[in-house]
Design an enzyme around this catalytic site. Structure first.
Site, mmCIF file in Angstrom:
data_model
loop_
_atom_site.group_PDB
_atom_site.id
_atom_site.type_symbol
_atom_site.label_atom_id
_atom_site.label_comp_id
_atom_site.label_asym_id
_atom_site.label_seq_id
_atom_site.Cartn_x
_atom_site.Cartn_y
_atom_site.Cartn_z
ATOM 1 N N SER A 16 13.230 15.934 15.654
ATOM 2 C CA SER A 16 12.706 16.697 16.787
ATOM 3 C C SER A 16 12.369 15.825 17.992
ATOM 4 C CB SER A 16 11.445 17.450 16.359
ATOM 5 O OG SER A 16 10.886 18.108 17.480
ATOM 6 N N LYS A 17 12.608 16.397 19.182
ATOM 7 C CA LYS A 17 12.242 15.716 20.425
ATOM 8 C C LYS A 17 10.837 16.112 20.883
ATOM 9 C CE LYS A 17 17.020 15.137 21.843
ATOM 10 N NZ LYS A 17 18.065 15.455 22.811
ATOM 11 N N THR A 63 8.094 24.767 12.903
ATOM 12 C CA THR A 63 9.506 25.122 13.032
ATOM 13 C C THR A 63 10.041 25.565 11.678
ATOM 14 O OG1 THR A 63 11.627 24.413 13.950
ATOM 15 C CG2 THR A 63 10.361 22.727 12.763
ATOM 16 N N LYS A 67 7.654 29.221 9.739
ATOM 17 C CA LYS A 67 6.997 30.069 10.743
ATOM 18 C C LYS A 67 6.287 31.277 10.132
ATOM 19 C CE LYS A 67 9.873 28.631 14.585
ATOM 20 N NZ LYS A 67 10.634 28.987 15.763
ATOM 21 N N ASN A 88 4.496 29.809 15.730
ATOM 22 C CA ASN A 88 5.087 28.496 16.013
ATOM 23 C C ASN A 88 4.075 27.529 16.619
ATOM 24 O OD1 ASN A 88 4.919 29.292 18.747
ATOM 25 N ND2 ASN A 88 6.734 28.100 19.251
ATOM 26 N N ASP A 103 7.463 31.144 21.184
ATOM 27 C CA ASP A 103 8.933 31.129 21.141
ATOM 28 C C ASP A 103 9.575 32.135 22.089
ATOM 29 O OD1 ASP A 103 9.600 29.089 19.370
ATOM 30 O OD2 ASP A 103 9.413 30.358 17.599
ATOM 31 N N GLY A 122 20.773 37.437 14.315
ATOM 32 C CA GLY A 122 19.687 36.876 13.513
ATOM 33 C C GLY A 122 18.493 37.809 13.438
ATOM 34 N N GLY A 125 12.240 34.464 12.350
ATOM 35 C CA GLY A 125 11.068 34.360 13.223
ATOM 36 C C GLY A 125 11.418 34.197 14.690
ATOM 37 N N GLY A 236 19.403 24.862 22.295
ATOM 38 C CA GLY A 236 18.010 25.302 22.365
ATOM 39 C C GLY A 236 17.052 24.336 23.047
#
Length: 267
Positions: A16-17, A63, A67, A88, A103, A122, A125, A236
């Site tokens: 993750s960033k 994440t 969630k 989240n 989100d 989808g 969450g 994303g």
């Protein structure tokens, strides 16, 4: 004195960033806080959450795939996140863990092409968060792959949003009209899978924009298929930044340095 601890829980999470983005923001505003990723398998969730409580974590992001599961560990959940069964962002307030979801608002903040008709794939969450916060006037169609849980997901969509969930195999007509096409499944996160083929995307109008809410350092197959069909596509990352900005504001009660956070994610 130790810095106030914030973080991210997920599986995977180490890619993750968010730590780079949130730590830069905390330093920029001279907050005595730090942010790190905590990655653990679902079988270890109970044990790891207890460790975070012992470490007196002040707030954290959540994440996939936690969630929904995190809700069982929280003292309070705001009405929207409770309805979605998706959290989240968590903040410690008066020794209580309080959950919310940034989100949905984060996602729509990033959409600039003013879509009228949207196709979303989808039911998890993130998908529910996007549905719940969609701007008025947008016509949204929701699809999912057919599986043994399809009837359960169909009922859930009906109960939550009054939406008729449709089978992915029936997406053709809606693709032709869509201004925005969103993948909110985890297909392609760890593999080269895509819920739509290049042929599928060729049916869409040339002005349609495509978003895969997964982000990696290279394009997902979903994005590649869209681009091969001549469409614009993004991952994303912008959603990550926007929900991160809202999380920061929830934790600290002040505006986040959005430009800096954007730079940290895109660099």
């Amino acid at each position: 004195m130790a810095k106030a601890l914030y973080g991210l829980i997920g599986y995977p999470a180490m890619h993750s960033k968010s730590p780079r983005m949130q730590n830069a923001a905390m330093q920029d505003l001279q907050l005595d806080a730090m942010y790190q990723a905590f990655e653990f398998a679902p079988t270890k969730m109970n044990e790891e959450i207890q460790k975070l409580k012992l470490r007196n974590i002040h707030g954290f992001n959540v994440t996939m795939p936690y969630k929904k599961a995190i809700i069982d560990y929280l003292d309070e959940v705001d009405p929207v996140a409770k309805k979605l069964q998706s959290v989240n962002t968590v903040k410690k307030i008066n020794d209580k863990w309080v959950g919310t979801s940034t989100d949905g608002p984060g996602f729509w903040h990033t959409i600039k092409n003013d879509p009228q008709k949207v196709v979303l794939i989808g039911t998890g969450g993130a998908a529910r968060a996007i549905i719940s916060s969609k701007p008025n006037g947008i016509k949204l169609s929701v699809f999912n792959r057919n599986s043994r849980r399809f009837p359960e997901h169909q009922q859930q969509m009906k109960d939550l949003f009054g939406i008729e969930l449709q089978k992915l195999s029936e997406i053709d007509k809606d693709l032709q009209d869509a201004d925005l096409i969103i993948n909110a499944t985890n297909a392609g996160m760890r593999d080269n899978e895509s819920v739509l083929t290049e042929q599928d995307f060729l049916q869409a109008k040339s002005t349609a924009h495509v978003v895969d809410i997964i982000y990696r350092d290279f394009p997902t197959k979903f994005m590649e298929n869209a681009r091969s069909a001549g469409l614009t596509a993004e991952n994303g990352e912008n959603m990550l930044i926007a929900q991160g900005v809202l999380s920061f504001q929830f934790w600290f009660g002040q505006n986040a340095p959005e430009e800096l956070m954007t730079e940290m994610v895109h660099s």
